[in-house]
Write a protein that holds these residues in place. Structure first.
Motif, PDB file in Angstrom:
ATOM      1  N   PRO A 342       0.824  -1.209   0.000  1.00 37.19           N
ATOM      2  CA  PRO A 342       0.000   0.000   0.000  1.00 37.19           C
ATOM      3  C   PRO A 342       0.856   1.256   0.000  1.00 37.19           C
ATOM      4  CG  PRO A 342      -0.864  -1.594   1.543  1.00 37.19           C
ATOM      5  CD  PRO A 342       0.440  -2.136   1.073  1.00 37.19           C
ATOM      6  N   VAL A 343       0.414   2.246  -0.750  1.00 40.71           N
ATOM      7  CA  VAL A 343       1.183   3.475  -0.894  1.00 40.71           C
ATOM      8  C   VAL A 343       1.362   4.203   0.434  1.00 40.71           C
ATOM      9  CG1 VAL A 343       1.160   5.759  -1.975  1.00 40.71           C
ATOM     10  CG2 VAL A 343       0.577   3.742  -3.319  1.00 40.71           C
ATOM     11  N   PRO A 344       0.337   4.341   1.288  1.00 37.69           N
ATOM     12  CA  PRO A 344       0.579   5.016   2.571  1.00 37.69           C
ATOM     13  C   PRO A 344       1.642   4.325   3.416  1.00 37.69           C
ATOM     14  CG  PRO A 344      -1.771   4.842   2.133  1.00 37.69           C
ATOM     15  CD  PRO A 344      -1.091   4.006   1.109  1.00 37.69           C
ATOM     16  N   GLU A 345       1.704   3.008   3.357  1.00 36.48           N
ATOM     17  CA  GLU A 345       2.708   2.290   4.134  1.00 36.48           C
ATOM     18  C   GLU A 345       4.109   2.543   3.588  1.00 36.48           C
ATOM     19  OE1 GLU A 345       3.729  -2.321   5.484  1.00 36.48           O
ATOM     20  OE2 GLU A 345       1.861  -1.822   4.442  1.00 36.48           O
ATOM     21  N   MET A 346       4.256   2.625   2.263  1.00 39.09           N
ATOM     22  CA  MET A 346       5.571   2.889   1.687  1.00 39.09           C
ATOM     23  C   MET A 346       6.012   4.325   1.928  1.00 39.09           C
ATOM     24  SD  MET A 346       5.693   0.804  -1.894  1.00 39.09           S
ATOM     25  CE  MET A 346       7.457   0.924  -1.826  1.00 39.09           C
ATOM     26  N   ALA A 347       5.055   5.233   2.040  1.00 36.98           N
ATOM     27  CA  ALA A 347       5.409   6.626   2.289  1.00 36.98           C
ATOM     28  C   ALA A 347       5.772   6.879   3.743  1.00 36.98           C
ATOM     29  CB  ALA A 347       4.251   7.542   1.875  1.00 36.98           C
ATOM     30  N   GLU A 348       5.351   6.007   4.652  1.00 36.77           N
ATOM     31  CA  GLU A 348       5.609   6.215   6.073  1.00 36.77           C
ATOM     32  C   GLU A 348       6.837   5.458   6.568  1.00 36.77           C
ATOM     33  OE1 GLU A 348       2.118   5.136   8.156  1.00 36.77           O
ATOM     34  OE2 GLU A 348       0.887   6.772   7.319  1.00 36.77           O
ATOM     35  N   SER A 349       7.083   4.285   6.047  1.00 40.05           N
ATOM     36  CA  SER A 349       8.138   3.426   6.577  1.00 40.05           C
ATOM     37  C   SER A 349       9.206   3.181   5.527  1.00 40.05           C
ATOM     38  CB  SER A 349       7.552   2.091   7.052  1.00 40.05           C
ATOM     39  OG  SER A 349       8.568   1.216   7.483  1.00 40.05           O
ATOM     40  N   LEU A 350      10.474   3.375   5.923  1.00 37.36           N
ATOM     41  CA  LEU A 350      11.589   3.065   5.037  1.00 37.36           C
ATOM     42  C   LEU A 350      11.900   1.576   4.997  1.00 37.36           C
ATOM     43  CD1 LEU A 350      14.083   5.956   5.913  1.00 37.36           C
ATOM     44  CD2 LEU A 350      12.545   5.791   3.938  1.00 37.36           C
ATOM     45  N   SER A 351      11.301   0.815   5.886  1.00 32.21           N
ATOM     46  CA  SER A 351      11.535  -0.631   5.891  1.00 32.21           C
ATOM     47  C   SER A 351      10.884  -1.322   4.703  1.00 32.21           C
ATOM     48  CB  SER A 351      11.005  -1.240   7.191  1.00 32.21           C
ATOM     49  OG  SER A 351      11.659  -0.663   8.309  1.00 32.21           O
ATOM     50  N   THR A 352      10.008  -0.619   4.003  1.00 34.84           N
ATOM     51  CA  THR A 352       9.352  -1.211   2.832  1.00 34.84           C
ATOM     52  C   THR A 352      10.148  -1.003   1.553  1.00 34.84           C
ATOM     53  OG1 THR A 352       8.063   0.835   2.554  1.00 34.84           O
ATOM     54  CG2 THR A 352       7.063  -0.945   3.864  1.00 34.84           C
ATOM     55  N   TRP A 353      11.308  -0.334   1.660  1.00 30.65           N
ATOM     56  CA  TRP A 353      12.198  -0.126   0.519  1.00 30.65           C
ATOM     57  C   TRP A 353      13.509  -0.861   0.776  1.00 30.65           C
ATOM     58  CZ3 TRP A 353      10.566   2.985  -3.619  1.00 30.65           C
ATOM     59  CH2 TRP A 353       9.443   3.784  -3.389  1.00 30.65           C
ATOM     60  N   VAL A 354      14.115  -1.393  -0.275  1.00 34.18           N
ATOM     61  CA  VAL A 354      15.382  -2.115  -0.141  1.00 34.18           C
ATOM     62  C   VAL A 354      16.325  -1.680  -1.267  1.00 34.18           C
ATOM     63  CG1 VAL A 354      14.359  -4.145   0.963  1.00 34.18           C
ATOM     64  CG2 VAL A 354      14.559  -4.066  -1.533  1.00 34.18           C
ATOM     65  N   HIS A 355      17.628  -1.850  -1.027  1.00 32.96           N
ATOM     66  CA  HIS A 355      18.651  -1.610  -2.042  1.00 32.96           C
ATOM     67  C   HIS A 355      18.768  -2.846  -2.935  1.00 32.96           C
ATOM     68  CE1 HIS A 355      20.324   2.143  -0.361  1.00 32.96           C
ATOM     69  NE2 HIS A 355      20.069   1.614   0.825  1.00 32.96           N
ATOM     70  N   HIS A 356      18.755  -2.644  -4.234  1.00 36.12           N
ATOM     71  CA  HIS A 356      18.939  -3.781  -5.139  1.00 36.12           C
ATOM     72  C   HIS A 356      20.194  -3.632  -6.004  1.00 36.12           C
ATOM     73  CE1 HIS A 356      16.437  -0.966  -7.619  1.00 36.12           C
ATOM     74  NE2 HIS A 356      17.312  -1.341  -8.572  1.00 36.12           N
ATOM     75  N   VAL A 357      21.107  -2.737  -5.615  1.00 42.34           N
ATOM     76  CA  VAL A 357      22.413  -2.595  -6.256  1.00 42.34           C
ATOM     77  C   VAL A 357      23.480  -2.817  -5.193  1.00 42.34           C
ATOM     78  CG1 VAL A 357      23.994  -1.032  -7.471  1.00 42.34           C
ATOM     79  CG2 VAL A 357      21.561  -1.026  -8.025  1.00 42.34           C
ATOM     80  N   GLN A 358      24.527  -3.554  -5.547  1.00 39.18           N
ATOM     81  CA  GLN A 358      25.561  -3.914  -4.595  1.00 39.18           C
ATOM     82  C   GLN A 358      26.279  -2.697  -4.033  1.00 39.18           C
ATOM     83  OE1 GLN A 358      27.406  -7.045  -7.309  1.00 39.18           O
ATOM     84  NE2 GLN A 358      27.760  -7.980  -5.308  1.00 39.18           N
ATOM     85  N   HIS A 359      26.657  -2.801  -2.776  1.00 38.47           N
ATOM     86  CA  HIS A 359      27.400  -1.741  -2.100  1.00 38.47           C
ATOM     87  C   HIS A 359      28.848  -1.741  -2.579  1.00 38.47           C
ATOM     88  CE1 HIS A 359      28.691   0.933   1.129  1.00 38.47           C
ATOM     89  NE2 HIS A 359      29.674   0.080   1.394  1.00 38.47           N
ATOM     90  N   ILE A 360      29.428  -0.534  -2.766  1.00 40.39           N
ATOM     91  CA  ILE A 360      30.823  -0.417  -3.184  1.00 40.39           C
ATOM     92  C   ILE A 360      31.699  -0.350  -1.940  1.00 40.39           C
ATOM     93  CG2 ILE A 360      32.495   0.949  -4.480  1.00 40.39           C
ATOM     94  CD1 ILE A 360      30.260   1.973  -6.215  1.00 40.39           C
ATOM     95  N   LEU A 361      32.635  -1.249  -1.819  1.00 40.57           N
ATOM     96  CA  LEU A 361      33.516  -1.329  -0.668  1.00 40.57           C
ATOM     97  C   LEU A 361      34.572  -0.226  -0.728  1.00 40.57           C
ATOM     98  CD1 LEU A 361      34.031  -5.206  -0.686  1.00 40.57           C
ATOM     99  CD2 LEU A 361      32.304  -3.899   0.564  1.00 40.57           C
ATOM    100  N   GLN A 362      35.321  -0.088   0.377  1.00 42.39           N
ATOM    101  CA  GLN A 362      36.391   0.896   0.408  1.00 42.39           C
ATOM    102  C   GLN A 362      37.475   0.572  -0.611  1.00 42.39           C
ATOM    103  OE1 GLN A 362      36.517   3.741   2.088  1.00 42.39           O
ATOM    104  NE2 GLN A 362      34.486   3.355   2.947  1.00 42.39           N
TER     105      GLN A 362
END
Length: 526
Positions: A342-362
């Motif tokens: 639901p859109v209200p839930e995605m607008a309120e909580s960042l837990s409903t979003w995830v990263h789908h690109v790998q993190h760049i290390l040091q």
């Protein structure tokens, strides 16, 4: 007695009488004279200039050409000001751009719209409309031109997937960035000709042998640190291929692959883009490459930090399952059972979003590589370093795994990393969830049901949290410790040299006398 000025006055009077007679002379064609044209002469000054021209030239049938002579006199007055009366210069650049963009709206002969052909392009109308609802984008007209330019790119390159990554602003020109992925069975022509910023080491075996024969100076034992190898195509930071162009309709240019050294150097500098791919990057620390390499490094950093998707849209494959650790997973697939959040839930909580690109290390890579390992063919000096290898073994660097929720992102001083909202609170049932990155200003994401998209519009600079302070140059090395064996002595004066010479002569004479006395004593003994 007549005065001296009398002859001159008589001459002027005679000249005026002759000129009046000339003005009263009728034309053989029109039977008119100049006296009948006096009302047409606008001003006394102009009339005087015209009469002066008539007196100087004395043309035939002056009545018939008096109008032309009047126009010539007027044009003669404007010759001095002709340089300032210039027309508005045309704009060939805008005209050329318009001609290039006209080709975007022409339908090619091989484009068959009746057949259902799978295209790597997204839905133009839907993406443009949702970006407009999110409050970002390029406008309807420019968005249409950009997507037509993407279609032109897809027709010229064997891409399996293509989308508008965003737009990076510059001081002289902007960059439209397209993200693409080549097909598995085909490789692009430019894919094989990607240039690396770091060249291969030069073979100097012959020069080394010559130096060893005559080298009497001490040789340095310093060994440079090993170069971090770059990641292969379709993996890590080089997973996708990026194309740029300054305006829609112009030729797309493929960016080179990025190296760990370029990413590491890009983290220590802040430079505005100029809009010219061949522009040099003047900075400290020095950047290994030109603006094309710097642009590619910034795109990789922005993608790794801002490319997000709704939770549950992607999932890990079942084959990887329990065999590999979660941190080592680098691939995922779409979840066919995803129904949307639901859109209200995605607008309120960042837990409903995830990263789908790998993190760049040091290290400048997405997958850590152990630089302490030696190649299998190198068996020299292994016996001397068996004990050191166990002690100097570095710890592997591990970053956050894929599909990590945004709620785990670190804050920037006191600023949250993300800001979320709904596109409309008045009609919430038709609104979409909008996400904005505070770490990379200009990065946005939206989601509505199963549809989501990431886009970037900005200067390509990261939010530092505080005032940016450039890196200071390193301290100069200390001078060699001075001692009596290397301390330079002052040259002696002439008097000191003469005194030293006299003392050495006296010492030598005394030594000779001593040797002579010793020889006499030996003879007496004999």
């Amino acid at each position: 007695m007549e005065s001296a000025g009398a002859p001159l006055n008589n001459q002027r009077e005679q000249t005026s009488i002759c000129f009046k007679a000339f003005m009263l002379k009728n034309s053989t064609k029109s039977n008119l004279n100049l006296m009948t044209l006096f009302p047409n002469l606008s001003s006394y000054d102009h009339f005087a200039r015209v009469l002066t021209k008539v007196m100087d030239e004395r043309p035939e049938n002056v009545v018939d050409v008096i109008e032309d002579m009047s126009h010539e006199v007027k044009r003669g007055l404007l010759l001095d000001k002709q340089s300032t009366l210039r027309d508005i210069p045309p704009s060939p650049a805008a005209q050329l751009l318009a001609e290039q963009q006209m080709l975007l709206f022409s339908r090619g002969g091989g484009d068959d719209g009746d057949q259902e052909v799978e295209t790597p392009l997204p839905n133009v109308s839907e993406v443009g409309f949702l970006l407009e609802q999110a409050g970002v984008g390029l406008g309807r007209e420019e968005t249409l031109r950009v997507f037509l330019a993407l279609k032109q790119l897809v027709n010229s390159q064997p891409l399996a997937r293509c989308r508008l990554w965003g737009k990076i602003l510059g001081t002289e020109g902007n960059y439209l960035v397209a993200e693409g992925e080549y097909r598995d069975e085909e490789e692009g022509i430019n894919e094989e000709t990607a240039e690396d910023a770091e060249g291969e080491p030069r073979d100097d075996d012959e020069e080394t042998e010559v130096v060893e024969e005559f080298d009497t100076l001490p040789r340095s034992t310093f060994k440079p640190p090993p170069v971090v190898p770059k990641e292969d195509n379709r993996t890590g930071v080089n997973k996708f291929t990026y194309f740029v162009c300054r305006e829609s309709g112009l030729r797309w240019m493929r960016l080179p692959t990025v190296t760990p050294t370029q990413i590491t150097a890009a983290r220590h500098i802040r430079k505005f883009f100029t809009g010219r791919l061949d522009a040099p990057i003047v900075s400290y620390p020095p950047f290994p490459g030109n603006e094309a390499n710097y642009l590619r490094a910034q795109i990789a950093r922005i993608s790794a930090g801002t490319q997000v998707s709704p939770l549950g849209f992607y999932q890990f494959g079942e084959e990887e399952g329990e065999e590999e650790e979660e941190g080592a997973r680098d691939s995922f697939e779409e979840n066919p059972d995803f129904e949307g959040i639901p859109v209200p839930e995605m607008a309120e909580s960042l837990s409903t979003w995830v990263h789908h690109v790998q993190h760049i290390l040091q290290q400048g890579r997405c997958v850590w590589v152990n630089l302490a390992e030696k190649p299998e063919d190198d068996f020299e000096e292994e016996a001397d370093e068996e004990v050191k290898e166990e002690a100097d073994e570095p710890e592997p660097e591990v970053g956050p795994p894929l599909l990590t929720p945004l709620s785990e992102d670190a804050e920037i001083t006191t600023t949250p990393p993300w800001s979320s909202k709904m596109s409309s609170t008045l009609i919430s049932q038709f609104a979409i969830a909008v996400l904005r990155s505070n770490l990379w200003p200009g990065a946005y994401a939206y989601a509505s049901g199963k549809n989501f998209e990431n886009i970037y519009f900005g200067w390509g600079l990261k939010f530092a949290g505080e005032a940016y302070t450039p890196t200071f140059p390193t301290m100069p090395q200390r001078e060699y410790t001075s001692g009596p064996e290397i301390t330079e002595a002052l040259d002696p004066s002439l008097e000191e040299e003469q005194a030293l010479k006299a003392a050495m002569e006296e010492q030598k004479a005394a030594q000779d006398e001593t040797e002579g006395l010793g020889g006499d004593e030996e003879e007496d003994d004999d």
